[in-house]
Design an enzyme around this catalytic site. Structure first.
Site, PDB file in Angstrom:
ATOM      1  N   CYS A   1       0.862  -1.185   0.000  1.00 30.31           N
ATOM      2  CA  CYS A   1       0.000   0.000   0.000  1.00 30.31           C
ATOM      3  C   CYS A   1       0.898   1.235   0.000  1.00 30.31           C
ATOM      4  O   CYS A   1       2.125   1.140   0.128  1.00 30.31           O
ATOM      5  CB  CYS A   1      -0.911  -0.005   1.228  1.00 30.31           C
ATOM      6  SG  CYS A   1      -0.017   0.156   2.780  1.00 30.31           S
TER       7      CYS A   1
ATOM      8  N   HIS B   1       5.604  -5.489   8.495  1.00 28.27           N
ATOM      9  CA  HIS B   1       5.458  -6.896   8.876  1.00 28.27           C
ATOM     10  C   HIS B   1       5.761  -7.806   7.688  1.00 28.27           C
ATOM     11  O   HIS B   1       4.867  -8.448   7.124  1.00 28.27           O
ATOM     12  CB  HIS B   1       4.049  -7.147   9.416  1.00 28.27           C
ATOM     13  CG  HIS B   1       3.885  -6.723  10.838  1.00 28.27           C
ATOM     14  ND1 HIS B   1       2.680  -6.324  11.366  1.00 28.27           N
ATOM     15  CD2 HIS B   1       4.775  -6.625  11.847  1.00 28.27           C
ATOM     16  CE1 HIS B   1       2.840  -6.008  12.643  1.00 28.27           C
ATOM     17  NE2 HIS B   1       4.106  -6.182  12.954  1.00 28.27           N
TER      18      HIS B   1
ATOM     19  N   HIS C   1       4.128   1.580  11.508  1.00 29.62           N
ATOM     20  CA  HIS C   1       3.010   1.464  12.442  1.00 29.62           C
ATOM     21  C   HIS C   1       2.964   2.611  13.438  1.00 29.62           C
ATOM     22  O   HIS C   1       1.997   2.731  14.198  1.00 29.62           O
ATOM     23  CB  HIS C   1       3.106   0.134  13.207  1.00 29.62           C
ATOM     24  CG  HIS C   1       3.096  -1.055  12.305  1.00 29.62           C
ATOM     25  ND1 HIS C   1       4.205  -1.815  12.057  1.00 29.62           N
ATOM     26  CD2 HIS C   1       2.093  -1.608  11.568  1.00 29.62           C
ATOM     27  CE1 HIS C   1       3.897  -2.789  11.217  1.00 29.62           C
ATOM     28  NE2 HIS C   1       2.622  -2.691  10.900  1.00 29.62           N
TER      29      HIS C   1
ATOM     30  N   HIS D   1      -1.196  -5.235  18.550  1.00 36.33           N
ATOM     31  CA  HIS D   1      -0.631  -4.719  17.306  1.00 36.33           C
ATOM     32  C   HIS D   1       0.096  -3.404  17.589  1.00 36.33           C
ATOM     33  O   HIS D   1      -0.416  -2.541  18.307  1.00 36.33           O
ATOM     34  CB  HIS D   1      -1.743  -4.499  16.277  1.00 36.33           C
ATOM     35  CG  HIS D   1      -1.231  -4.330  14.884  1.00 36.33           C
ATOM     36  ND1 HIS D   1      -0.716  -3.150  14.433  1.00 36.33           N
ATOM     37  CD2 HIS D   1      -1.160  -5.210  13.850  1.00 36.33           C
ATOM     38  CE1 HIS D   1      -0.347  -3.282  13.164  1.00 36.33           C
ATOM     39  NE2 HIS D   1      -0.599  -4.531  12.788  1.00 36.33           N
TER      40      HIS D   1
ATOM     41  N   GLU E   1       0.562  -0.774  15.801  1.00 29.92           N
ATOM     42  CA  GLU E   1      -0.174   0.430  15.404  1.00 29.92           C
ATOM     43  C   GLU E   1      -1.173   0.834  16.481  1.00 29.92           C
ATOM     44  O   GLU E   1      -1.283   2.004  16.849  1.00 29.92           O
ATOM     45  CB  GLU E   1      -0.912   0.184  14.086  1.00 29.92           C
ATOM     46  CG  GLU E   1      -1.800   1.363  13.671  1.00 29.92           C
ATOM     47  CD  GLU E   1      -2.792   1.012  12.578  1.00 29.92           C
ATOM     48  OE1 GLU E   1      -3.903   1.567  12.597  1.00 29.92           O
ATOM     49  OE2 GLU E   1      -2.454   0.191  11.699  1.00 29.92           O
TER      50      GLU E   1
ATOM     51  N   SER F   1       1.704 -10.297  10.053  1.00 31.90           N
ATOM     52  CA  SER F   1       1.025  -9.141   9.463  1.00 31.90           C
ATOM     53  C   SER F   1      -0.476  -9.235   9.704  1.00 31.90           C
ATOM     54  O   SER F   1      -1.132 -10.190   9.274  1.00 31.90           O
ATOM     55  CB  SER F   1       1.305  -9.077   7.957  1.00 31.90           C
ATOM     56  OG  SER F   1       0.457  -8.131   7.334  1.00 31.90           O
TER      57      SER F   1
ATOM     58  N   SER G   1       1.890  -5.436   3.219  1.00 33.21           N
ATOM     59  CA  SER G   1       3.319  -5.419   3.531  1.00 33.21           C
ATOM     60  C   SER G   1       4.109  -6.390   2.658  1.00 33.21           C
ATOM     61  O   SER G   1       5.278  -6.656   2.941  1.00 33.21           O
ATOM     62  CB  SER G   1       3.533  -5.777   5.010  1.00 33.21           C
ATOM     63  OG  SER G   1       2.849  -4.883   5.844  1.00 33.21           O
TER      64      SER G   1
END
Length: 690
Positions: A13, A41, A74, A124, A126, A219, A263
């Site tokens: 992305c 990840h 993240h 996670h 993030e 991920s 990722s």
């Protein structure tokens, strides 16, 4: 021929691509430093960066002053920036712009007085960074059951992990708003790339025989892609590299789908495509086989031996097959089965993966029977449903150990009932359903994928609506019966009283404007304030209280408007008339001037009784206004000349008293001196009497 199709949206992305380009640029410029934690990840790319001089470091303590710390995609909390600056480190911020936006939204929600609720995976990185920006009071929820830990607040700010599954977020949000009502600020910070990849993966899975999901096993977005694909395709595989692929995974598959997490580098996707295109499936088959054998194949064989391990079957292959007793019939004990199975019996079985011994092919009679049963399952036209009785077999959970539904026996095969279709309400414990027979509807049949989905929702809704309708009809019938009973009672009550009749009653309500009095069974009338007592200042609360017995006069009955006018006052003698009744025409009384009117003076006979002295009756001579001859508070003698008790009017004359006094004086004088008066004067005196 095998067809390979890559999802429309997959791979890097924008945020990941930006982070990788920043790190690779730092490597080319020989920047001293590294990433704080894995940049993205994907283990393969992390290793490549390390080989280029950008190693992954776990903490700021591993950096020396002057080195560059690359913030992972993240993101991190605000305290990391402060500590890095304090240590004299240079910062290269590779935080994904979407993550940065989520961090800002969380911080703003907290600043604006909203309680921050982060929806995402608790462990996670993030999510951990967003929680840091949201402040100490923020909380993370990962599934519906976590809602119980959310405190009761008036305002909530909800932020979503950028790589979280959108549908799962919507389900959690809906339940959160139900369980924790209040004002909500919802920030749907899931990135567009994530939603595009999820949607493309679902579409690809629906049209493929098998789908390969490429990406790091650590991920989150790749795991979510795999879960979505797995729910929509019978064969789904999660791999990190093409080395994990083998021909057995894709056997009998003609349409192969490939997707990848945000990722995953394009290089890994291309390597997987090349590996699939170069697979030689035929060379992987044992050429000495008399028959082709692979998991899922149905074979016909003959029982050749039985022992404690199971039933041995010959089916034309160079290795015999073994059917363990649970795979023959799991409901019957092996000892009993050995008594019923005979050498030479014919059996149809299915090749299943794995084996108990290398010399035998593992077979299953149970699975073959299940496959055969699918041949008897009718197709289901689009939009069609059919009722069925199902038996709950077991609870089904996903890899995250969350309950997704129930396995049920339906029409001779095993079907699936989603957890949300078991009841109309949310079910916390599905254990009591195991073994139960339930009425349900078959809502989906896919014979190719051997998938049958059942639901109770519409049946339960119809049942609930039928009960609601029956309850409504019952309540309406009861209401109608009560209405008719009230009407009959009311009619009887109306017939029991007549206008002008004095009846006993019971006060049922005291209002500001009067008393409500029941004068018959169900017949309630109103005694207005004006009809409470002869004293106009009297209030309802002063006259009676609820439950008191009173005597009333039925003044008026208005059946059309359902009104009955009552009077307590009418049952009592008017105190004014009682007091005024002591006076008669011709009585001379002492009165007190109370007030003036343009045409006369109001005088008080008693505290309650007043009368009028007309201006023509105040003085013998003509006067312009009453106060020319009288004063307020003055006491004078007056004669009652008129009385109308019904109209409460008494007329008096002051001048007549004076004239009568003069007449009496003259009469007295005439009686003593009459002989000495002339005839003319005597006549004049007589005229005065007239």
């Amino acid at each position: 021929m095998m067809e390979i199709k890559v999802a429309q949206h997959c791979g890097f992305c924008y945020g990941v691509k930006r982070a990788v380009e920043l790190a690779q640029g730092a490597a080319r410029e020989h920047v001293q430093g590294g990433t704080l934690g894995p940049l993205i990840h994907n283990p393969q790319l992390i290793n490549e960066l390390a080989a280029q001089g950008i190693a992954c470091r776990e903490g700021l303590d591993e950096f020396s002053p002057g080195e560059t710390v690359i913030i992972r995609s993240h993101g991190v909390g605000p305290e990391v920036y402060a500590e890095a600056e304090q240590k004299g480190l240079k910062i290269l911020d590779a935080t994904c712009p979407n993550v940065r936006l989520a961090q800002k939204k969380a911080a703003q929600a907290a600043a604006d007085g909203y309680y921050p609720v982060i929806v995402g995976e608790k462990n996670h990185p993030e999510v951990k960074s967003i929680l840091k920006w949201a402040g100490k009071s923020a909380i993370c929820i990962e599934c519906i059951k976590d809602i119980s830990s959310v405190p009761q607040k008036e305002r909530y700010g909800v932020i979503i992990q950028t790589t979280f599954e959108l549908q799962k977020f919507e389900d959690i949000l809906r339940e959160l708003q139900k369980e924790r009502p209040g004002e909500y600020r919802v920030e749907r910070t899931i990135c567009l790339a994530t939603s595009q990849r999820q949607g493309a993966a679902v579409e690809l899975a629906k049209e493929s025989d098998a789908v390969v999901v490429i990406g790091g096993r650590n991920s989150a977005n790749t795991r979510h892609l795999f879960e979505l694909v797995q729910a929509n395709c019978r064969k789904a595989y999660h791999i990190e590299t093409a080395d994990e692929l083998n021909a057995d995974m894709l056997r009998d598959c003609h349409k192969i789908g490939i997707t990848a997490g945000a990722s995953t580098p394009d290089r890994l996707i291309k390597e997987a495509i090349i590996a699939m295109e170069n697979m030689d499936f035929e060379s992987m088959l044992n050429e000495s086989m008399e028959v082709e054998v692979y998991p899922g194949k149905i074979v016909n064989g003959t029982v050749i031996q039985l022992d404690k391990d199971g039933v041995y079957v010959s089916f034309g292959y160079r290795h015999d097959g073994l059917i363990t007793y649970p795979e023959w019939n799991p409901a019957v004990a092996p000892e009993e089965l050995m008594e019923t199975i005979k050498v030479g019996d014919e059996v149809e079985a299915k090749v299943i993966p794995g084996s108990t011994k290398s010399d035998f092919v593992r077979l299953s009679k149970v699975k073959a029977e299940r496959d055969a049963a699918w041949k008897n399952v009718p197709e289901l036209a689009e939009g069609e449903k059919r009722e069925a009785t199902v038996k709950v077999l077991r609870i089904i959970k996903n890899k995250a150990k969350n309950i997704v539904g129930l396995a049920v026996a339906v029409e001779g095969v095993e079907g699936f009932m989603p957890a949300s279709h078991v009841e109309l309400r949310r079910v916390e414990d599905f254990t009591p359903y195991i073994g139960q027979e339930l009425q349900a509807e078959i809502i989906e049949v896919d014979l190719e994928k051997k998938r049958i989905v059942v639901s109770r929702r519409d049946l339960l809704k119809a049942e609930r609506e039928a009960k609601a309708k029956a309850y409504k009809e019952m309540k309406e019938a009861q209401a109608q019966a009560r209405k008719e009973a009230r009407a009959a009672a009311e009619e009887a009550a109306y017939a029991s009283v007549e206008e002008g009749q004095v009846v006993p009653g019971k006060v049922v309500k005291v209002a500001e404007f009067g008393l409500f009095v029941e004068v018959g069974a169900g017949l309630v009338g109103l005694v207005h304030n004006t009809e409470l007592a002869w004293d106009r200042t009297a209030k309802a609360a002063d006259i009676a209280k609820e439950g008191d017995e009173v005597t009333v006069l039925v003044k008026k009955i208005d059946r059309e408007n359902k009104r009955v006018a009552l009077s307590i006052k009418a049952t009592q003698e008017d105190p004014w008339k009682v007091e005024a009744g002591q006076f008669h025409i011709g009585d001379i009384v002492e009165v007190e001037v109370a007030r003036f009117l343009p045409f006369g003076a109001i005088v008080k006979l008693t505290d309650k009784v007043e009368g009028l002295v007309h201006i023509s009756e105040i003085a013998q001579e003509r006067i312009a206004k009453p106060d020319d001859a009288l004063e307020l508070g003055q006491k004078v003698q007056a004669e009652v000349i008129k009385m109308d008790l019904d109209s409460k009017k008494i007329g008096l004359s002051i001048s007549k008293v004076k004239r009568d006094a003069e007449k009496n004086e003259y009469r007295s004088y005439m009686g003593k001196k009459n002989s000495s008066l002339s005839q003319n004067l005597s006549e004049q005196l007589e005229s005065l009497e007239k």
